[in-house]
Design a protein around this motif. Sequence first.
Motif, PDB file in Angstrom:
ATOM      1  N   TYR A  14      38.998 -42.252  20.456  1.00 50.44           N
ATOM      2  CA  TYR A  14      40.283 -42.469  19.807  1.00 50.44           C
ATOM      3  C   TYR A  14      40.435 -41.513  18.645  1.00 50.44           C
ATOM      4  O   TYR A  14      39.560 -41.391  17.816  1.00 50.44           O
ATOM      5  CB  TYR A  14      40.398 -43.900  19.277  1.00 50.44           C
ATOM      6  N   THR A  15      41.512 -40.781  18.574  1.00 52.63           N
ATOM      7  CA  THR A  15      41.760 -39.936  17.406  1.00 52.63           C
ATOM      8  C   THR A  15      43.169 -40.205  16.906  1.00 52.63           C
ATOM      9  O   THR A  15      44.075 -40.497  17.681  1.00 52.63           O
ATOM     10  CB  THR A  15      41.624 -38.431  17.750  1.00 52.63           C
ATOM     11  N   GLU A  16      43.317 -40.088  15.592  1.00 48.24           N
ATOM     12  CA  GLU A  16      44.618 -40.340  14.976  1.00 48.24           C
ATOM     13  C   GLU A  16      45.636 -39.319  15.482  1.00 48.24           C
ATOM     14  O   GLU A  16      45.366 -38.132  15.530  1.00 48.24           O
ATOM     15  CB  GLU A  16      44.452 -40.211  13.455  1.00 48.24           C
ATOM     16  N   ASN A  17      46.799 -39.784  15.905  1.00 50.17           N
ATOM     17  CA  ASN A  17      47.812 -38.892  16.428  1.00 50.17           C
ATOM     18  C   ASN A  17      48.866 -38.636  15.352  1.00 50.17           C
ATOM     19  O   ASN A  17      49.547 -39.553  14.894  1.00 50.17           O
ATOM     20  CB  ASN A  17      48.442 -39.560  17.664  1.00 50.17           C
ATOM     21  N   ALA A  18      48.987 -37.345  14.964  1.00 51.18           N
ATOM     22  CA  ALA A  18      49.911 -36.998  13.887  1.00 51.18           C
ATOM     23  C   ALA A  18      51.355 -37.317  14.268  1.00 51.18           C
ATOM     24  O   ALA A  18      52.224 -37.451  13.419  1.00 51.18           O
ATOM     25  CB  ALA A  18      49.767 -35.514  13.558  1.00 51.18           C
ATOM     26  N   GLU A  19      51.636 -37.421  15.578  1.00 51.98           N
ATOM     27  CA  GLU A  19      52.997 -37.678  16.050  1.00 51.98           C
ATOM     28  C   GLU A  19      53.410 -39.136  15.847  1.00 51.98           C
ATOM     29  O   GLU A  19      54.585 -39.468  15.929  1.00 51.98           O
ATOM     30  CB  GLU A  19      53.094 -37.367  17.559  1.00 51.98           C
ATOM     31  N   ILE A  20      52.399 -40.032  15.657  1.00 52.38           N
ATOM     32  CA  ILE A  20      52.739 -41.445  15.528  1.00 52.38           C
ATOM     33  C   ILE A  20      53.619 -41.638  14.293  1.00 52.38           C
ATOM     34  O   ILE A  20      53.240 -41.240  13.189  1.00 52.38           O
ATOM     35  CB  ILE A  20      51.465 -42.315  15.421  1.00 52.38           C
ATOM     36  N   PRO A  21      54.817 -42.230  14.468  1.00 50.47           N
ATOM     37  CA  PRO A  21      55.708 -42.377  13.320  1.00 50.47           C
ATOM     38  C   PRO A  21      55.099 -43.255  12.234  1.00 50.47           C
ATOM     39  O   PRO A  21      54.273 -44.127  12.518  1.00 50.47           O
ATOM     40  CB  PRO A  21      56.949 -43.048  13.911  1.00 50.47           C
ATOM     41  N   ALA A  22      55.540 -43.004  10.989  1.00 49.56           N
ATOM     42  CA  ALA A  22      54.993 -43.720   9.842  1.00 49.56           C
ATOM     43  C   ALA A  22      55.153 -45.234  10.001  1.00 49.56           C
ATOM     44  O   ALA A  22      54.261 -46.002   9.638  1.00 49.56           O
ATOM     45  CB  ALA A  22      55.688 -43.233   8.574  1.00 49.56           C
ATOM     46  N   ARG A  23      56.292 -45.669  10.563  1.00 48.05           N
ATOM     47  CA  ARG A  23      56.527 -47.111  10.710  1.00 48.05           C
ATOM     48  C   ARG A  23      55.489 -47.744  11.637  1.00 48.05           C
ATOM     49  O   ARG A  23      55.018 -48.854  11.413  1.00 48.05           O
ATOM     50  CB  ARG A  23      57.939 -47.368  11.269  1.00 48.05           C
ATOM     51  N   HIS A  24      55.123 -46.997  12.682  1.00 47.24           N
ATOM     52  CA  HIS A  24      54.138 -47.505  13.632  1.00 47.24           C
ATOM     53  C   HIS A  24      52.762 -47.632  12.953  1.00 47.24           C
ATOM     54  O   HIS A  24      52.044 -48.611  13.124  1.00 47.24           O
ATOM     55  CB  HIS A  24      54.052 -46.556  14.837  1.00 47.24           C
ATOM     56  N   ARG A  25      52.451 -46.613  12.142  1.00 49.37           N
ATOM     57  CA  ARG A  25      51.164 -46.649  11.431  1.00 49.37           C
ATOM     58  C   ARG A  25      51.130 -47.804  10.442  1.00 49.37           C
ATOM     59  O   ARG A  25      50.116 -48.477  10.277  1.00 49.37           O
ATOM     60  CB  ARG A  25      50.927 -45.320  10.698  1.00 49.37           C
ATOM     61  N   GLN A  26      52.296 -48.051   9.803  1.00 49.89           N
ATOM     62  CA  GLN A  26      52.377 -49.158   8.842  1.00 49.89           C
ATOM     63  C   GLN A  26      52.129 -50.489   9.566  1.00 49.89           C
ATOM     64  O   GLN A  26      51.410 -51.364   9.075  1.00 49.89           O
ATOM     65  CB  GLN A  26      53.750 -49.145   8.175  1.00 49.89           C
ATOM     66  N   LEU A  27      52.710 -50.588  10.758  1.00 49.50           N
ATOM     67  CA  LEU A  27      52.540 -51.809  11.558  1.00 49.50           C
ATOM     68  C   LEU A  27      51.057 -52.006  11.921  1.00 49.50           C
ATOM     69  O   LEU A  27      50.513 -53.100  11.803  1.00 49.50           O
ATOM     70  CB  LEU A  27      53.393 -51.700  12.825  1.00 49.50           C
ATOM     71  N   GLU A  28      50.407 -50.914  12.304  1.00 44.97           N
ATOM     72  CA  GLU A  28      48.973 -50.990  12.633  1.00 44.97           C
ATOM     73  C   GLU A  28      48.158 -51.448  11.426  1.00 44.97           C
ATOM     74  O   GLU A  28      47.246 -52.265  11.555  1.00 44.97           O
ATOM     75  CB  GLU A  28      48.475 -49.616  13.081  1.00 44.97           C
TER      76      GLU A  28
END
Length: 295
Positions: A14-28
């Motif tokens: 698993y690697t962090e995907n820079a494309e993942i939107p900020a809102r999605h990361r906040q949810l995680e």
Amino acid sequence: MTDAVSDNTESSEYTENAEIPARHRQLEQIEIDLLCEAIYRYYGFDFRQYARASLKRRIMNLLSLEGLGSISALQDRVLHDRQMMERFLLNLSINVTAMFRDPAMYVALRNKVVPLLQTYPSIRVWHAGCSSGEEAYSMSILLEEEGMSSHSKIYATDFNEAIIKHAQAGVMPLNEMQAYTANYQKAGGKRSFSEYYSARYDRAILVPRLRNPIVFSRHNLATDGSFNEFNIIFCRNVMIYFDDNLRNRVLELLHNSLCRFGILVLGTKESLQFTPFEQYYKELDGPGRIYQRIR
Ligand SMILES: C[S@@+](CC[C@H](N)C(=O)[O-])C[C@H]1O[C@@H](n2cnc3c(N)ncnc32)[C@H](O)[C@@H]1O
């Protein structure tokens, strides 16, 4: 217990995907917070202050291993299925270890610490985060060879109950013995390593007397307190998974559990430097990360 993934080499599944939107990361982030809180409140295991990047990678790997679609789904499973909790623990707490791991540290121990320990009428040793016991059994061998076994007690603790049961059995894969023999020789071993185990099928069974001085039990460094005063404490390759707050909590616990002039041994990639506890210790062996409490 060894593992294909070394404890300081994170899995690349698993690697962090820079494309993942900020809102999605906040949810995680919120889901990870809730998962850790739920596990802490229900099972008492505290991952709330574990280093975030590594924790997230391991959770994401577990999601893919278990075929789960979200961290919330994992939370549901973990809370309702104890076996899932066991798998969570095994996945999160990397248990990589070895007999006479980092042999040079054991050479330093024999040369610089054993003479000090020999001045005590009795010796209490604590292996905090002992995994499957290889570190404690290595110490048992060292103490026997230095003539200190009969007046020593080794407390070997880990927060993972399954790994403690494994450690108590004193059984290891036979195919590890070649590497362990090489480590033992480099660590200044005084006998033949084969004297310490018998081979049965694909397993190596350690001679029972090595277990005599050892008490294995559960202890959680994140939540439990001090339970004795020790002459030497090993806490190797455990705090690398903790954030600074938790690391400082553990260093305080270890400090309060060490007698005056007691010895603290960390992993080769860990250090007291730049921690609030640096001032209370002097370095006995730099590369071996062996410290002596002076205050
Ligand atoms: C990489 S192993 C290190 C084993 C051994 N000390 C060595 O260096 O070979 C880390 C161990 O720390 C244990 N651990 C992680 N968090 C812990 C905690 N909060 N309390 C006690 N043990 C913990 C894990 O279960 C694992 O067995």
